[in-house]
Design an enzyme around this catalytic site. Structure first.
Site, mmCIF file in Angstrom:
data_model
loop_
_atom_site.group_PDB
_atom_site.id
_atom_site.type_symbol
_atom_site.label_atom_id
_atom_site.label_comp_id
_atom_site.label_asym_id
_atom_site.label_seq_id
_atom_site.Cartn_x
_atom_site.Cartn_y
_atom_site.Cartn_z
ATOM 1 N N CYS A 109 0.754 -1.135 0.105
ATOM 2 C CA CYS A 109 0.036 -0.011 -0.271
ATOM 3 C C CYS A 109 0.697 1.220 -0.049
ATOM 4 O O CYS A 109 1.631 1.606 -1.106
ATOM 5 C CB CYS A 109 -1.082 0.095 1.102
ATOM 6 S SG CYS A 109 -2.441 1.054 1.044
ATOM 7 N N HIS A 110 0.788 2.222 1.004
ATOM 8 C CA HIS A 110 1.546 3.400 1.084
ATOM 9 C C HIS A 110 3.011 2.986 1.501
ATOM 10 O O HIS A 110 3.870 4.153 1.761
ATOM 11 C CB HIS A 110 0.924 4.581 2.161
ATOM 12 C CG HIS A 110 -0.203 5.024 1.399
ATOM 13 N ND1 HIS A 110 -1.600 4.327 1.583
ATOM 14 C CD2 HIS A 110 -0.314 6.051 0.938
ATOM 15 C CE1 HIS A 110 -2.289 5.307 1.186
ATOM 16 N NE2 HIS A 110 -1.804 6.115 0.524
ATOM 17 N N GLU A 140 -5.393 7.416 -4.706
ATOM 18 C CA GLU A 140 -5.333 8.585 -3.685
ATOM 19 C C GLU A 140 -6.231 9.576 -4.260
ATOM 20 O O GLU A 140 -7.150 10.207 -3.336
ATOM 21 C CB GLU A 140 -4.097 9.192 -3.685
ATOM 22 C CG GLU A 140 -3.302 9.850 -2.613
ATOM 23 C CD GLU A 140 -3.142 8.966 -1.231
ATOM 24 O OE1 GLU A 140 -4.252 8.939 -0.594
ATOM 25 O OE2 GLU A 140 -2.092 8.604 -1.278
#
Length: 201
Positions: A109-110, A140
């Site tokens: 993910c991030h 996002e």
């Protein structure tokens, strides 16, 4: 960030499959867990960001984490890595050492934002040339946070010289390149855990 949660699917799943997760953190004052008696399960170093004020923490500080104590390293997602791990030298060292060791390194993910801390004085990262994925600009935008973010993970990680690819938004998508395992979004955390467990069992 409200509405988005980290992706600790690997520690949860690995616990059911006989693996244990340690939790090195970039903060100080946390106690290291002692290994249990009996047969030794696989150990994961799980890097999380700074805890929220007042939240109880466990595990050991990243600066005290020894790669030799773990069979794999897993970085869960959420926006936290963009706030602290992207600039944390101890986290950067753990990532560089894990990559060089050949041990499985999973980032979802991030969490690829943490790779930004692996750049040397010349701006070069050992992750250059690796194929990866992570939370995309489109995702996002879809959650309405792109315009509020100081920077976008996909844009900055591409500057490391990685080969960034992605699947449709919100769908599971993983990329494996040598000992680096990456997942695009929260839906990818489970499939990424399965990929990683294949090489640990």
């Amino acid at each position: 960030m409200p509405g988005l949660r980290p992706d600790p699917a690997l520690p949860q799943r690995s616990g059911r499959d006989g693996h244990r997760a340690g939790s090195p953190r970039p903060c100080t004052g946390t106690a290291a867990r002692e290994p249990p008696a009996g047969p030794r399960p696989s150990r994961f170093a799980v890097a999380f960001g700074e805890p929220r004020p007042g939240r109880r923490t466990s595990g050991r500080a990243l600066k005290d984490a020894r790669l030799d104590d773990y069979d794999a390293v897993y970085y869960p997602g959420g926006h936290g890595p963009m706030e602290d791990l992207a600039f944390d030298a101890d986290s950067g060292k753990l990532l560089v050492d894990a990559l060089a060791s050949g041990k499985p390194l999973a980032v979802v993910c991030h969490a690829p934002a943490a790779l930004l801390a692996t750049r040397d004085a010349d701006g070069t990262s050992p992750f250059a040339g690796y194929r990866i994925t992570g939370f995309t600009n489109d995702e996002e935008e879809a959650v309405g946070l792109a315009s509020k973010a100081k920077w976008l993970m996909e844009d900055e990680v591409k500057k490391l010289g990685v080969e960034f690819s992605c699947g449709p938004i919100w769908q599971p998508y993983t990329v494996v390149d040598r000992n680096l395992y990456t997942g695009q979004n929260p839906a990818s955390a489970g499939p990424l855990a399965q990929e990683l467990l294949k090489v640990l069992t």
